[in-house]
Design an enzyme around this catalytic site. Sequence first.
Site, PDB file in Angstrom:
ATOM      1  N   ASP A  92       6.017   7.512   7.675  1.00  0.00           N
ATOM      2  CA  ASP A  92       5.343   6.291   7.232  1.00  0.00           C
ATOM      3  C   ASP A  92       5.864   6.020   5.816  1.00  0.00           C
ATOM      4  O   ASP A  92       6.422   6.908   5.167  1.00  0.00           O
ATOM      5  CB  ASP A  92       3.829   6.546   7.247  1.00  0.00           C
ATOM      6  CG  ASP A  92       3.052   5.515   6.448  1.00  0.00           C
ATOM      7  OD1 ASP A  92       3.160   4.318   6.778  1.00  0.00           O
ATOM      8  OD2 ASP A  92       2.368   5.903   5.487  1.00  0.00           O
ATOM      9  N   ASP A 141       4.224   3.371   3.025  1.00  0.00           N
ATOM     10  CA  ASP A 141       3.212   3.153   1.981  1.00  0.00           C
ATOM     11  C   ASP A 141       2.142   4.253   1.992  1.00  0.00           C
ATOM     12  O   ASP A 141       1.461   4.446   2.978  1.00  0.00           O
ATOM     13  CB  ASP A 141       2.559   1.785   2.176  1.00  0.00           C
ATOM     14  CG  ASP A 141       3.552   0.660   1.931  1.00  0.00           C
ATOM     15  OD1 ASP A 141       3.715  -0.189   2.826  1.00  0.00           O
ATOM     16  OD2 ASP A 141       4.212   0.661   0.880  1.00  0.00           O
ATOM     17  N   GLY A 196       0.257  -7.110   5.792  1.00  0.00           N
ATOM     18  CA  GLY A 196      -0.167  -8.010   4.720  1.00  0.00           C
ATOM     19  C   GLY A 196      -0.631  -9.363   5.219  1.00  0.00           C
ATOM     20  O   GLY A 196      -1.640  -9.906   4.758  1.00  0.00           O
ATOM     21  N   ARG A 208       5.349 -14.347   1.996  1.00  0.00           N
ATOM     22  CA  ARG A 208       6.756 -14.309   1.562  1.00  0.00           C
ATOM     23  C   ARG A 208       6.833 -14.176   0.038  1.00  0.00           C
ATOM     24  O   ARG A 208       7.622 -13.401  -0.500  1.00  0.00           O
ATOM     25  CB  ARG A 208       7.503 -15.560   2.025  1.00  0.00           C
ATOM     26  CG  ARG A 208       7.976 -15.513   3.472  1.00  0.00           C
ATOM     27  CD  ARG A 208       8.963 -16.630   3.783  1.00  0.00           C
ATOM     28  NE  ARG A 208       8.373 -17.960   3.613  1.00  0.00           N
ATOM     29  CZ  ARG A 208       7.668 -18.576   4.580  1.00  0.00           C
ATOM     30  NH1 ARG A 208       7.440 -17.962   5.733  1.00  0.00           N
ATOM     31  NH2 ARG A 208       7.165 -19.801   4.378  1.00  0.00           N
ATOM     32  N   THR A 228       4.261  -0.202   8.723  1.00  0.00           N
ATOM     33  CA  THR A 228       3.709  -1.534   8.938  1.00  0.00           C
ATOM     34  C   THR A 228       4.272  -2.520   7.921  1.00  0.00           C
ATOM     35  O   THR A 228       4.256  -3.728   8.129  1.00  0.00           O
ATOM     36  CB  THR A 228       2.176  -1.481   8.767  1.00  0.00           C
ATOM     37  OG1 THR A 228       1.656  -0.468   9.620  1.00  0.00           O
ATOM     38  CG2 THR A 228       1.526  -2.803   9.088  1.00  0.00           C
ATOM     39  N   THR A 229       4.794  -2.006   6.831  1.00  0.00           N
ATOM     40  CA  THR A 229       5.205  -2.906   5.748  1.00  0.00           C
ATOM     41  C   THR A 229       6.461  -3.674   6.128  1.00  0.00           C
ATOM     42  O   THR A 229       7.133  -3.366   7.108  1.00  0.00           O
ATOM     43  CB  THR A 229       5.409  -2.116   4.440  1.00  0.00           C
ATOM     44  OG1 THR A 229       5.377  -3.016   3.345  1.00  0.00           O
ATOM     45  CG2 THR A 229       6.729  -1.356   4.433  1.00  0.00           C
TER      46      THR A 229
END
Length: 262
Positions: free
Chosen positions: A8, A10, A51, A81, A121-122
């Site tokens: 992972d 973050d 996000g 963005r 996920t980022t």
Amino acid sequence: MIRALIFDVDGTLADTEETHRQAFNYAFVRFELEWEWTKPLYRGLLKISGGKERIGCYIDTLPVPTAERARLCQLVPAIHRTKTQLYTDLIGDGRCPLRPGVTRLLAEAQNAGLRLAIASTTTAANVDALLTRHLGSSGLRQFHTIACGDLVQRKKPAPDIFQLVLSSLGLPSERCVAFEDSLNGLRAAKAARLFTVITASQWTVGEDFADADLELSYLGDQEHPLPPAQTVAVGGPWLGLARLGSLHAAATRAAAPDEARP
Ligand code: XBP
Ligand code: MG
């Protein structure tokens, strides 16, 4: 035996969520939104992976008329963005070092011929910025597979991103180890049937990691040895590949159906 380590990003490779939080708040200012994600609020919002999804869920909590909610929801991709650009600019100054032991274990794994992968996920730009800053331009090339962001519809705690990595590696879950920092990540990795090491971050310490195969404060290295209470579990001042291999083998044997056990 272990053939690949899947990380992972973050909270696991680096403690980045404070920088994410700042980037979100700077982006809200750019869009003249009077939103501020304080640390306590962000801790709760972190339960939502992604996000864009996080911003959308936050909008759902706002006491605004339907038309305003629709307008705000249409702004989410643009806000995100901008946030990503702000985040990658911030990360570029080296403010988020790799956590203790990450560089060491990456090197040990490479020297042992293991494959390395990312399951995050980022957003991909964020992974590029972090790894390039700390591992140099060849940093990204160390990883056989980098799977992140919107490559999967269902984000953590769904297992999809880990399953995508396993498929790309061409390896069964029994030959891999996942490294995570959060309950969302642990659930995703366990749903993908992965042996999972948890190193909680400041944002996730205290979450329920009972299902983790190993829980440490960090991976550890010469400069940052593990707390004495954790050296027993890993047989030394940091988590080395040899010990990880024996813990993984024991767990794999224990999980094997009776008839398959040697
Ligand atoms: C953590 C996340 C990400 C970041 C923000 O990812 O859930 O959403 O908080 O990054 P990881 P984005 O799986 O690496 O722990 O704004 O790009 O989503
Ligand atoms: Mg994480």
